[in-house]
Design a protein around this motif. Structure first.
Motif, PDB file in Angstrom:
ATOM      1  N   GLU A  43      -3.299 -10.611  -3.667  1.00  0.00           N
ATOM      2  CA  GLU A  43      -2.793 -10.547  -2.291  1.00  0.00           C
ATOM      3  C   GLU A  43      -1.745 -11.631  -2.031  1.00  0.00           C
ATOM      4  O   GLU A  43      -0.791 -11.443  -1.292  1.00  0.00           O
ATOM      5  CB  GLU A  43      -3.928 -10.718  -1.275  1.00  0.00           C
ATOM      6  CG  GLU A  43      -5.023  -9.669  -1.353  1.00  0.00           C
ATOM      7  CD  GLU A  43      -4.547  -8.295  -0.885  1.00  0.00           C
ATOM      8  OE1 GLU A  43      -3.547  -8.218  -0.156  1.00  0.00           O
ATOM      9  OE2 GLU A  43      -5.186  -7.298  -1.289  1.00  0.00           O
TER      10      GLU A  43
ATOM     11  N   MET B  32       3.105  -0.881   4.353  1.00  0.00           N
ATOM     12  CA  MET B  32       1.915  -0.952   5.192  1.00  0.00           C
ATOM     13  C   MET B  32       1.735   0.392   5.875  1.00  0.00           C
ATOM     14  O   MET B  32       2.729   1.069   6.176  1.00  0.00           O
ATOM     15  CB  MET B  32       2.170  -2.048   6.250  1.00  0.00           C
ATOM     16  CG  MET B  32       1.000  -2.860   6.662  1.00  0.00           C
ATOM     17  SD  MET B  32       1.607  -4.221   7.715  1.00  0.00           S
ATOM     18  CE  MET B  32       0.572  -3.927   9.125  1.00  0.00           C
TER      19      MET B  32
ATOM     20  N   VAL C 114       6.029  -8.964   8.837  1.00  0.00           N
ATOM     21  CA  VAL C 114       4.593  -8.783   8.598  1.00  0.00           C
ATOM     22  C   VAL C 114       3.964 -10.153   8.381  1.00  0.00           C
ATOM     23  O   VAL C 114       4.476 -10.965   7.615  1.00  0.00           O
ATOM     24  CB  VAL C 114       4.321  -7.918   7.342  1.00  0.00           C
ATOM     25  CG1 VAL C 114       2.812  -7.778   7.114  1.00  0.00           C
ATOM     26  CG2 VAL C 114       4.972  -6.553   7.453  1.00  0.00           C
TER      27      VAL C 114
ATOM     28  N   ALA D  53       0.399 -11.914   7.122  1.00  0.00           N
ATOM     29  CA  ALA D  53      -0.831 -11.546   6.418  1.00  0.00           C
ATOM     30  C   ALA D  53      -1.769 -12.734   6.336  1.00  0.00           C
ATOM     31  O   ALA D  53      -1.370 -13.826   5.951  1.00  0.00           O
ATOM     32  CB  ALA D  53      -0.497 -11.052   5.009  1.00  0.00           C
TER      33      ALA D  53
ATOM     34  N   ILE E  33      -5.024 -14.046   4.390  1.00  0.00           N
ATOM     35  CA  ILE E  33      -5.635 -13.693   3.117  1.00  0.00           C
ATOM     36  C   ILE E  33      -6.834 -14.584   2.811  1.00  0.00           C
ATOM     37  O   ILE E  33      -6.773 -15.803   2.992  1.00  0.00           O
ATOM     38  CB  ILE E  33      -4.590 -13.821   1.991  1.00  0.00           C
ATOM     39  CG1 ILE E  33      -3.431 -12.847   2.247  1.00  0.00           C
ATOM     40  CG2 ILE E  33      -5.219 -13.551   0.620  1.00  0.00           C
ATOM     41  CD1 ILE E  33      -2.137 -13.266   1.623  1.00  0.00           C
TER      42      ILE E  33
ATOM     43  N   GLN F   7      -5.854  -3.267   7.844  1.00  0.00           N
ATOM     44  CA  GLN F   7      -6.803  -4.014   7.031  1.00  0.00           C
ATOM     45  C   GLN F   7      -7.447  -3.031   6.086  1.00  0.00           C
ATOM     46  O   GLN F   7      -7.971  -2.008   6.491  1.00  0.00           O
ATOM     47  CB  GLN F   7      -7.889  -4.663   7.901  1.00  0.00           C
ATOM     48  CG  GLN F   7      -8.896  -5.394   7.040  1.00  0.00           C
ATOM     49  CD  GLN F   7     -10.119  -5.886   7.799  1.00  0.00           C
ATOM     50  OE1 GLN F   7     -10.124  -5.974   9.011  1.00  0.00           O
ATOM     51  NE2 GLN F   7     -11.156  -6.203   7.057  1.00  0.00           N
TER      52      GLN F   7
ATOM     53  N   ASN G 229      -7.521  -9.023   3.111  1.00  0.00           N
ATOM     54  CA  ASN G 229      -6.221  -9.206   3.731  1.00  0.00           C
ATOM     55  C   ASN G 229      -6.181  -8.487   5.078  1.00  0.00           C
ATOM     56  O   ASN G 229      -6.505  -7.316   5.155  1.00  0.00           O
ATOM     57  CB  ASN G 229      -5.180  -8.595   2.770  1.00  0.00           C
ATOM     58  CG  ASN G 229      -3.760  -8.735   3.259  1.00  0.00           C
ATOM     59  OD1 ASN G 229      -3.492  -8.795   4.461  1.00  0.00           O
ATOM     60  ND2 ASN G 229      -2.826  -8.766   2.334  1.00  0.00           N
TER      61      ASN G 229
ATOM     62  N   SER H 260      -3.307  -7.652   7.741  1.00  0.00           N
ATOM     63  CA  SER H 260      -1.865  -7.749   7.950  1.00  0.00           C
ATOM     64  C   SER H 260      -1.508  -7.185   9.315  1.00  0.00           C
ATOM     65  O   SER H 260      -2.097  -6.198   9.740  1.00  0.00           O
ATOM     66  CB  SER H 260      -1.110  -6.945   6.896  1.00  0.00           C
ATOM     67  OG  SER H 260      -1.395  -7.431   5.616  1.00  0.00           O
TER      68      SER H 260
END
Ligand code: ASP
Ligand code: MG
Length: 460
Positions: free
Chosen positions: A252, A344, A390, A392, A394, A424, A430, A432
């Motif tokens: 990720e 995504m 984006v 994210a 993690i 998700q 992760n 996002s």
């Protein structure tokens, strides 16, 4: 046993090779080592450019570029006081191939791989000769000679793990008794016996393939950064080094890291649980980042925050999409057939719209294609939202921990940042979400603060 891979970022001049050879000589007193080497900095790009110029038939430009590539390597040989027979031979071979291409005016994926793989042959031959000069018994091997077997997807070949394991063991184990093998990263051999390359940044994969085949203690990827960080230090002042991550987390994180890495290289490591350590050759006192099968719980469930700029959201709407199997399939096939990469995806349970995120330029193209090929009774509208980023969050600690999403979105909303889209995966490693480009950096800081990632912690 250890595998040590030296990346292009730390391979610029004679001095770099000198320090690597000295370091290897010392390390060899402790345990057996296989060295994997990348091409000198910028050389793979240079080789690919030469191939393209040759395909255009531009003989003059080709000769000029070949000249500068030769000089770069030969002057290093000279500085190091080496004869570099092998380097000269490789350069001659390159010249012949490239001149052939210039006459034919065409380059094939096979030829492109053959040319691209030569950067590692050049740097590897130099390092191996230098080691011999220092009294270390060493031998240079191409990826194929070391036993890396791949399919024939030239340009981004897939290693055949079982065959590779058998060949690598039979080639390297006997050699390791008394020799330090220097293996060219990036290249392999197809079952038809053609040279293939493993995709850009593929030397990491070479190192991991050797490590997992030979059962090495760890695989060290020497580069010019300390490792994976909790966030981009240009955005977050107190970003810190992450000392340990799991393979899942590293996959990720890979995209956001300062070390350019292709997470594909972690797959063979995962299969055999071979630990991989990113280390900074210019800062050896740093322990680097250890990537292993150990799930290390950090003080906080989120370990790192990433930002991807320059993306757009496309939303497709239509009441006709509801309850109709195959609509998502049609949409994604269309994108795939046109070589558009989806970053995504999100669809709500009502099924009346699907949102996808693409790189800004690809999104423009995607919208055109979707309008022309998709709109009709089922898909009614295609909307494009430009200028997005984006963010994210993690960390595998998020899995099964309630309240993480609420903390993430609470922190973001406290800074009055609007969230446009969320995704998700059920692996929960992760989360996002998409925000306006202008809010991206602030959102990263909000999460970094909320999860106190800047604080020194034992467990990170
Ligand atoms: N030299 C190759 C590249 O630049 C492979 C590598 O460095 O890992 O992509
Ligand atoms: Mg590289």
């Amino acid at each position: 046993m250890l595998i040590m891979k030296f990346g292009g970022s730390i391979l610029e001049g004679a001095g770099d090779l000198q320090s690597i050879a000295d370091y290897l000589k010392g390390a060899l007193e402790e345990e057996r080592i296989v060295a994997v080497i990348s091409a000198l900095k910028g050389v793979t790009d240079h080789l690919l450019k030469i191939g393209e110029l040759a395909a255009l038939g531009d003989e003059l430009a080709v000769m000029k570029e070949l000249q500068s590539l030769s000089e770069k390597h030969l002057s290093i040989c000279e500085d190091l006081g080496l004869t570099c027979q092998a380097v000269r031979k490789e350069l001659e071979k390159l010249e012949k191939i490239v001149i052939g291409i210039t006459y034919i005016g065409e380059i094939t994926p096979r030829l492109r791989d053959l040319i691209a793989s030569m950067g590692e042959n050049l740097s590897g031959s130099i390092l191996s000769e230098l080691l011999r000069k220092k009294g270390v018994k060493s031998r240079f091997l191409t990826g194929g000679e070391a036993g890396i077997v791949t399919d024939d997807s030239h340009g981004e070949a897939n290693p055949l793990l079982k065959a590779t394991r058998v060949y690598v063991r039979s080639r390297l184990l006997p050699l390791l008794e008394d020799t330090l093998p220097v293996v060219a990263g990036f290249s392999g051999l197809s079952q038809e016996g053609r040279v293939t390359t493993l995709g850009r940044g593929g030397s990491d994969l070479t190192a991991v393939l050797l490590g997992s085949s030979l059962g090495s203690r760890e695989v060290w990827l020497w580069t010019n950064v300390d490792g994976l960080l909790t966030a981009d230090p240009r955005i977050v002042k107190d970003a810190r080094l992450i000392k340990q991550v799991s393979y899942r987390e590293a996959i990720e994180l890979a995209y956001f890291g300062a070390k350019r890495m292709h997470p594909r290289f972690l797959e063979p490591a995962m299969v055999t649980s071979t630990p991989v350590r990113i280390r900074n050759f210019r800062n050896m006192s740093s322990p680097g980042t250890l990537i292993s099968s150990r799930e290390v719980r950090s003080r906080e469930v989120v370990k790192a925050v990433g930002l991807r700029r320059g993306v757009s959201i496309i939303t497709v709407r239509g009441v006709g999409m509801i309850g109709r199997p195959g609509t998502a399939g049609r949409l994604f096939s269309l994108l795939g057939d046109n070589g558009l990469n989806v970053l995504m995806i999100s669809q709500s349970i009502s099924e009346s719209d699907i949102s996808i995120v693409l790189e800004a330029e690809e999104a423009e193209r995607a919208r055109g294609i979707m309008e022309a090929r998709l709109l009709g009774p089922i898909f009614k509208e295609v909307l494009l939202d430009r200028g997005c980023s984006v963010v994210a969050a993690i960390g595998s600690g998020m899995r099964g921990t309630p309240g993480v999403a609420s903390r993430i979105f609470g922190a973001v909303s406290a800074r009055e940042i609007n969230v446009k889209m969320i995704a998700q995966g059920s692996s929960e490693v992760n989360i996002s979400f998409v925000v306006d480009e202008t809010d991206g950096e602030e959102a990263v800081r909000a999460l970094h603060d909320e999860f106190e990632l800047g604080k020194e912690g034992e467990d990170l």
